[in-house]
Design a protein around this motif. Structure first.
Motif, PDB file in Angstrom:
ATOM      1  N   THR A  52       0.606  -1.226  -0.144  1.00  0.00           N
ATOM      2  CA  THR A  52      -0.136  -0.051   0.225  1.00  0.00           C
ATOM      3  C   THR A  52       0.865   1.012   0.476  1.00  0.00           C
ATOM      4  O   THR A  52       0.724   2.249  -0.722  1.00  0.00           O
ATOM      5  N   VAL A  53       1.865   1.435   1.236  1.00  0.00           N
ATOM      6  CA  VAL A  53       2.834   2.632   0.619  1.00  0.00           C
ATOM      7  C   VAL A  53       3.296   2.815  -0.205  1.00  0.00           C
ATOM      8  O   VAL A  53       3.448   3.642  -1.186  1.00  0.00           O
ATOM      9  N   VAL A  54       3.915   1.502  -1.330  1.00  0.00           N
ATOM     10  CA  VAL A  54       4.779   1.806  -2.321  1.00  0.00           C
ATOM     11  C   VAL A  54       3.579   2.451  -3.517  1.00  0.00           C
ATOM     12  O   VAL A  54       3.928   3.114  -3.899  1.00  0.00           O
ATOM     13  N   SER A  55       2.707   1.330  -3.482  1.00  0.00           N
ATOM     14  CA  SER A  55       1.622   2.153  -3.539  1.00  0.00           C
ATOM     15  C   SER A  55       1.166   3.506  -4.629  1.00  0.00           C
ATOM     16  O   SER A  55       1.456   4.842  -5.500  1.00  0.00           O
ATOM     17  N   ALA A  56       0.988   4.199  -2.572  1.00  0.00           N
ATOM     18  CA  ALA A  56       0.595   5.129  -3.222  1.00  0.00           C
ATOM     19  C   ALA A  56       1.634   6.408  -3.273  1.00  0.00           C
ATOM     20  O   ALA A  56       1.402   7.590  -3.313  1.00  0.00           O
ATOM     21  N   THR A  57       3.228   5.866  -2.810  1.00  0.00           N
ATOM     22  CA  THR A  57       4.189   6.508  -3.029  1.00  0.00           C
ATOM     23  C   THR A  57       4.176   6.854  -5.169  1.00  0.00           C
ATOM     24  O   THR A  57       4.486   7.402  -5.114  1.00  0.00           O
ATOM     25  N   ASN A  58       4.186   5.230  -5.349  1.00  0.00           N
ATOM     26  CA  ASN A  58       4.309   6.095  -7.018  1.00  0.00           C
ATOM     27  C   ASN A  58       2.926   6.783  -7.906  1.00  0.00           C
ATOM     28  O   ASN A  58       2.724   5.589  -8.824  1.00  0.00           O
ATOM     29  N   HIS A  59       1.475   7.238  -6.681  1.00  0.00           N
ATOM     30  CA  HIS A  59       1.001   7.361  -7.425  1.00  0.00           C
ATOM     31  C   HIS A  59      -0.282   6.406  -7.855  1.00  0.00           C
ATOM     32  O   HIS A  59      -0.516   6.814  -9.513  1.00  0.00           O
ATOM     33  N   CYS A  60       0.007   4.633  -7.753  1.00  0.00           N
ATOM     34  CA  CYS A  60      -0.962   4.031  -8.500  1.00  0.00           C
ATOM     35  C   CYS A  60      -1.984   3.374  -7.643  1.00  0.00           C
ATOM     36  O   CYS A  60      -1.380   3.099  -6.194  1.00  0.00           O
TER      37      CYS A  60
END
Length: 62
Positions: A52-60
């Motif tokens: 979730t954090v990685v997706s949010a950081t990548n604006h995915c």
């Protein structure tokens, strides 16, 4: 296109788009589970939190 039959399935949109090809959809789901979860000492909740954090950081949005 009238000849395309779209299945009503309870899945994320990125997977649901493949619902007209059930074998392809199932293969992608199996691959996703194999490479995404369970290959580490982390719990599923921890793995989901990191994803979730990685997706949010990548604006995915997925």
């Amino acid at each position: 296109m009238a000849w395309i039959r779209e299945e009503d399935v309870n899945l994320p949109e990125v997977i649901k788009i493949m619902s007209i090809q059930p074998q392809a959809m199932e293969a992608v789901q199996r691959l996703n589970m194999a490479v995404t979860f369970g290959a580490s000492a982390l719990t599923r909740v921890q793995e989901e939190a990191i994803a979730t954090v990685v997706s949010a950081t990548n604006h995915c949005r997925y």
